[in-house]
Design a protein around this motif. Sequence first.
Motif, PDB file in Angstrom:
ATOM      1  N   VAL A   1       3.357   8.870  -2.864  1.00  0.00           N
ATOM      2  CA  VAL A   1       3.509   9.883  -4.018  1.00  0.00           C
ATOM      3  C   VAL A   1       4.948   9.725  -4.619  1.00  0.00           C
ATOM      4  O   VAL A   1       4.932   9.749  -5.905  1.00  0.00           O
ATOM      5  CB  VAL A   1       3.961  11.331  -3.162  1.00  0.00           C
ATOM      6  CG1 VAL A   1       4.602  12.359  -4.103  1.00  0.00           C
ATOM      7  CG2 VAL A   1       2.484  12.046  -2.674  1.00  0.00           C
ATOM      8  N   ASN A   2       5.773   8.611  -4.120  1.00  0.00           N
ATOM      9  CA  ASN A   2       6.800   8.588  -4.533  1.00  0.00           C
ATOM     10  C   ASN A   2       6.954   7.257  -5.238  1.00  0.00           C
ATOM     11  O   ASN A   2       7.974   6.798  -5.777  1.00  0.00           O
ATOM     12  CB  ASN A   2       8.205   8.667  -3.645  1.00  0.00           C
ATOM     13  CG  ASN A   2       8.308  10.011  -3.316  1.00  0.00           C
ATOM     14  OD1 ASN A   2       8.456  10.996  -4.119  1.00  0.00           O
ATOM     15  ND2 ASN A   2       8.445  10.548  -1.721  1.00  0.00           N
ATOM     16  N   ALA A   3       5.736   6.556  -5.293  1.00  0.00           N
ATOM     17  CA  ALA A   3       5.726   5.035  -5.841  1.00  0.00           C
ATOM     18  C   ALA A   3       5.502   5.022  -7.343  1.00  0.00           C
ATOM     19  O   ALA A   3       5.299   6.192  -7.780  1.00  0.00           O
ATOM     20  CB  ALA A   3       4.639   4.428  -5.010  1.00  0.00           C
ATOM     21  N   THR A   4       6.052   3.826  -7.836  1.00  0.00           N
ATOM     22  CA  THR A   4       5.772   3.985  -9.329  1.00  0.00           C
ATOM     23  C   THR A   4       4.239   3.879  -9.599  1.00  0.00           C
ATOM     24  O   THR A   4       3.266   3.176  -9.064  1.00  0.00           O
ATOM     25  CB  THR A   4       6.133   2.528  -9.808  1.00  0.00           C
ATOM     26  OG1 THR A   4       7.735   2.380  -9.407  1.00  0.00           O
ATOM     27  CG2 THR A   4       6.344   2.766 -11.337  1.00  0.00           C
ATOM     28  N   PRO A   5       3.860   4.788 -10.580  1.00  0.00           N
ATOM     29  CA  PRO A   5       2.333   5.254 -10.948  1.00  0.00           C
ATOM     30  C   PRO A   5       1.752   3.916 -11.701  1.00  0.00           C
ATOM     31  O   PRO A   5       1.614   4.364 -13.002  1.00  0.00           O
ATOM     32  CB  PRO A   5       2.273   6.656 -11.364  1.00  0.00           C
ATOM     33  CG  PRO A   5       3.753   6.616 -12.313  1.00  0.00           C
ATOM     34  CD  PRO A   5       4.743   5.769 -11.308  1.00  0.00           C
ATOM     35  N   ASP A   6       1.755   2.819 -11.204  1.00  0.00           N
ATOM     36  CA  ASP A   6       1.606   1.747 -12.122  1.00  0.00           C
ATOM     37  C   ASP A   6       0.329   1.146 -11.791  1.00  0.00           C
ATOM     38  O   ASP A   6      -0.236  -0.113 -12.233  1.00  0.00           O
ATOM     39  CB  ASP A   6       2.623   0.618 -12.092  1.00  0.00           C
ATOM     40  CG  ASP A   6       3.046   0.169 -10.779  1.00  0.00           C
ATOM     41  OD1 ASP A   6       2.143   0.545  -9.632  1.00  0.00           O
ATOM     42  OD2 ASP A   6       3.820  -0.579 -10.562  1.00  0.00           O
ATOM     43  N   GLY A   7      -0.491   1.758 -10.600  1.00  0.00           N
ATOM     44  CA  GLY A   7      -1.915   1.107 -10.136  1.00  0.00           C
ATOM     45  C   GLY A   7      -1.731   0.059  -9.125  1.00  0.00           C
ATOM     46  O   GLY A   7      -2.651  -0.352  -8.571  1.00  0.00           O
ATOM     47  N   TYR A   8      -0.227  -0.309  -8.799  1.00  0.00           N
ATOM     48  CA  TYR A   8      -0.262  -1.268  -7.848  1.00  0.00           C
ATOM     49  C   TYR A   8       0.146  -0.490  -6.419  1.00  0.00           C
ATOM     50  O   TYR A   8       0.421  -1.169  -5.441  1.00  0.00           O
ATOM     51  CB  TYR A   8       0.811  -2.219  -8.221  1.00  0.00           C
ATOM     52  CG  TYR A   8       0.520  -3.008  -9.306  1.00  0.00           C
ATOM     53  CD1 TYR A   8      -0.119  -4.191  -8.949  1.00  0.00           C
ATOM     54  CD2 TYR A   8       0.832  -2.776 -10.289  1.00  0.00           C
ATOM     55  CE1 TYR A   8      -0.405  -4.900 -10.069  1.00  0.00           C
ATOM     56  CE2 TYR A   8       0.559  -3.622 -11.802  1.00  0.00           C
ATOM     57  CZ  TYR A   8      -0.270  -4.780 -11.318  1.00  0.00           C
ATOM     58  OH  TYR A   8      -0.600  -5.590 -12.447  1.00  0.00           O
ATOM     59  N   THR A   9       0.133   0.795  -6.338  1.00  0.00           N
ATOM     60  CA  THR A   9       0.325   1.269  -4.800  1.00  0.00           C
ATOM     61  C   THR A   9      -0.705   2.374  -4.741  1.00  0.00           C
ATOM     62  O   THR A   9      -0.929   3.156  -5.583  1.00  0.00           O
ATOM     63  CB  THR A   9       1.731   2.020  -4.697  1.00  0.00           C
ATOM     64  OG1 THR A   9       2.634   1.068  -4.732  1.00  0.00           O
ATOM     65  CG2 THR A   9       1.780   2.708  -3.563  1.00  0.00           C
ATOM     66  N   LEU A  10      -1.658   2.476  -3.675  1.00  0.00           N
ATOM     67  CA  LEU A  10      -2.722   3.310  -3.621  1.00  0.00           C
ATOM     68  C   LEU A  10      -2.366   3.796  -2.023  1.00  0.00           C
ATOM     69  O   LEU A  10      -1.682   3.035  -1.430  1.00  0.00           O
ATOM     70  CB  LEU A  10      -3.952   2.707  -3.409  1.00  0.00           C
ATOM     71  CG  LEU A  10      -4.328   1.812  -4.883  1.00  0.00           C
ATOM     72  CD1 LEU A  10      -5.697   1.277  -4.670  1.00  0.00           C
ATOM     73  CD2 LEU A  10      -4.476   3.031  -6.034  1.00  0.00           C
ATOM     74  N   VAL A  11      -3.306   4.879  -1.548  1.00  0.00           N
ATOM     75  CA  VAL A  11      -2.839   5.340  -0.059  1.00  0.00           C
ATOM     76  C   VAL A  11      -4.203   5.848   0.242  1.00  0.00           C
ATOM     77  O   VAL A  11      -5.047   6.654  -0.536  1.00  0.00           O
ATOM     78  CB  VAL A  11      -1.880   6.387  -0.156  1.00  0.00           C
ATOM     79  CG1 VAL A  11      -2.305   7.706  -0.763  1.00  0.00           C
ATOM     80  CG2 VAL A  11      -1.707   6.739   1.226  1.00  0.00           C
ATOM     81  N   VAL A  12      -4.614   5.383   1.286  1.00  0.00           N
ATOM     82  CA  VAL A  12      -5.696   5.931   1.955  1.00  0.00           C
ATOM     83  C   VAL A  12      -5.577   7.444   2.628  1.00  0.00           C
ATOM     84  O   VAL A  12      -4.534   7.314   3.483  1.00  0.00           O
ATOM     85  CB  VAL A  12      -6.437   4.939   3.316  1.00  0.00           C
ATOM     86  CG1 VAL A  12      -7.760   5.598   4.053  1.00  0.00           C
ATOM     87  CG2 VAL A  12      -6.467   3.716   2.590  1.00  0.00           C
ATOM     88  N   GLY A  13      -5.908   8.578   2.090  1.00  0.00           N
ATOM     89  CA  GLY A  13      -5.794   9.888   2.575  1.00  0.00           C
ATOM     90  C   GLY A  13      -6.975  10.436   3.146  1.00  0.00           C
ATOM     91  O   GLY A  13      -8.175  10.775   2.960  1.00  0.00           O
ATOM     92  N   PRO A  14      -6.896  10.505   4.466  1.00  0.00           N
ATOM     93  CA  PRO A  14      -7.760  11.464   5.359  1.00  0.00           C
ATOM     94  C   PRO A  14      -7.598  13.110   5.243  1.00  0.00           C
ATOM     95  O   PRO A  14      -6.591  13.254   4.748  1.00  0.00           O
ATOM     96  CB  PRO A  14      -7.405  10.987   6.691  1.00  0.00           C
ATOM     97  CG  PRO A  14      -5.959  10.712   6.691  1.00  0.00           C
ATOM     98  CD  PRO A  14      -5.853  10.045   5.354  1.00  0.00           C
ATOM     99  N   ASP A  15      -8.606  13.707   5.415  1.00  0.00           N
ATOM    100  CA  ASP A  15      -8.540  15.069   5.108  1.00  0.00           C
ATOM    101  C   ASP A  15      -7.082  15.982   5.660  1.00  0.00           C
ATOM    102  O   ASP A  15      -6.592  16.739   5.313  1.00  0.00           O
ATOM    103  CB  ASP A  15      -9.784  15.773   5.607  1.00  0.00           C
ATOM    104  CG  ASP A  15     -10.181  15.143   7.042  1.00  0.00           C
ATOM    105  OD1 ASP A  15      -9.278  15.180   7.846  1.00  0.00           O
ATOM    106  OD2 ASP A  15     -11.703  15.093   7.468  1.00  0.00           O
ATOM    107  N   SER A  16      -6.956  15.438   7.083  1.00  0.00           N
ATOM    108  CA  SER A  16      -5.914  16.139   7.727  1.00  0.00           C
ATOM    109  C   SER A  16      -4.697  15.951   6.976  1.00  0.00           C
ATOM    110  O   SER A  16      -3.545  16.870   6.799  1.00  0.00           O
ATOM    111  CB  SER A  16      -5.760  15.506   9.244  1.00  0.00           C
ATOM    112  OG  SER A  16      -5.387  14.202   8.932  1.00  0.00           O
TER     113      SER A  16
END
Length: 325
Positions: free
Chosen positions: A81-96
């Motif tokens: 969430v706090n990373a630079t929104p440049d496409g170089y940081t993603l996260v695998v988000g499970p439902d929980s």
Amino acid sequence: MNTPRRLLLAAALCAALPTAAFAQAWPAAKPITLIVPYTAGGSVDVNARLVAQRLGERLKQSVVIENVSGAGGAIGVAKAVNATPDGYTLVVGPDSAIAIGKLVNPTAFRFDPLKDLAPVGLLNTAPMVLVARPGLEAQTFSDFVKLAKAKPGKYNYATSGVGTVLQLAMELLKERSGIFVTHVPYRGGAQIATDVIGDQVDLAMLVSTSAIPHVNGKRLKALGITSSKRLAALPNVPTFDEMPGLKGFDMVSWTGIFAPSKTPPAVVAQINHELNAVLQEEGVRSKLMEQGALPGSGTPESFAKFVQAEYARNQKIVQTANIKE
């Protein structure tokens, strides 16, 4: 064209150039980091690594896994969430971590998953299976409902923790069936099957991946499946949707890929396109399905609507059952 209009057009073009240039350059500048908000070796991590390798090959750029565990996934997701929104940081988000955590533990989940993340794509879904101990005097869910109504509070069920989709699915079943069954939360799921098999716990809500081997091995009895369709691996086990009073029951465990909000839409769309292509590859599909998971698909927009609907439904369950971390 008069001078004022010419100046306005020039200004608009200049404003658009950085975004266009960025979209063209991405992802050439540097490797992409895919945050997994759990320790290495778990199912979320394994599936992330499976997809990351092929995604990197398609994008012609390395996709590096970074395990950032803690607080039920909150720490890893917050880092994205706090990373630079440049496409170089993603996260695998499970439902929980995405659609439940903030509802039951707002102190740990300080971000707003619906505003602070850009949904990229659905990675996979997995139905859940309600299983019973071998000695339980019930062969079907209807049998169990009769037992539970006759002796409220006598029976219990296990899940891998408070605020998991497993607990929410069972709490919704309880509410719709009019029964009272005590929740026994475990720290993780490794010990649950052992204790249910040993008649120490009456029931457990398990992800299909964990339930299938024990049910097919006749060590546990399956009372129902939470998805709207039966599992190919358990063709004789009915869905709850098929049962009286439970029409429309449909819950699954799911995992998706997210980017920080304000990540350029063109980049999000490109990642989504390549992710969907990866999930259609036979090698990837077969490995996911071996675990009882179904490969995801769809656009960022359809995934966003899915997440919003999941959050809204979960909010109602949490409030009705008064679930708190």
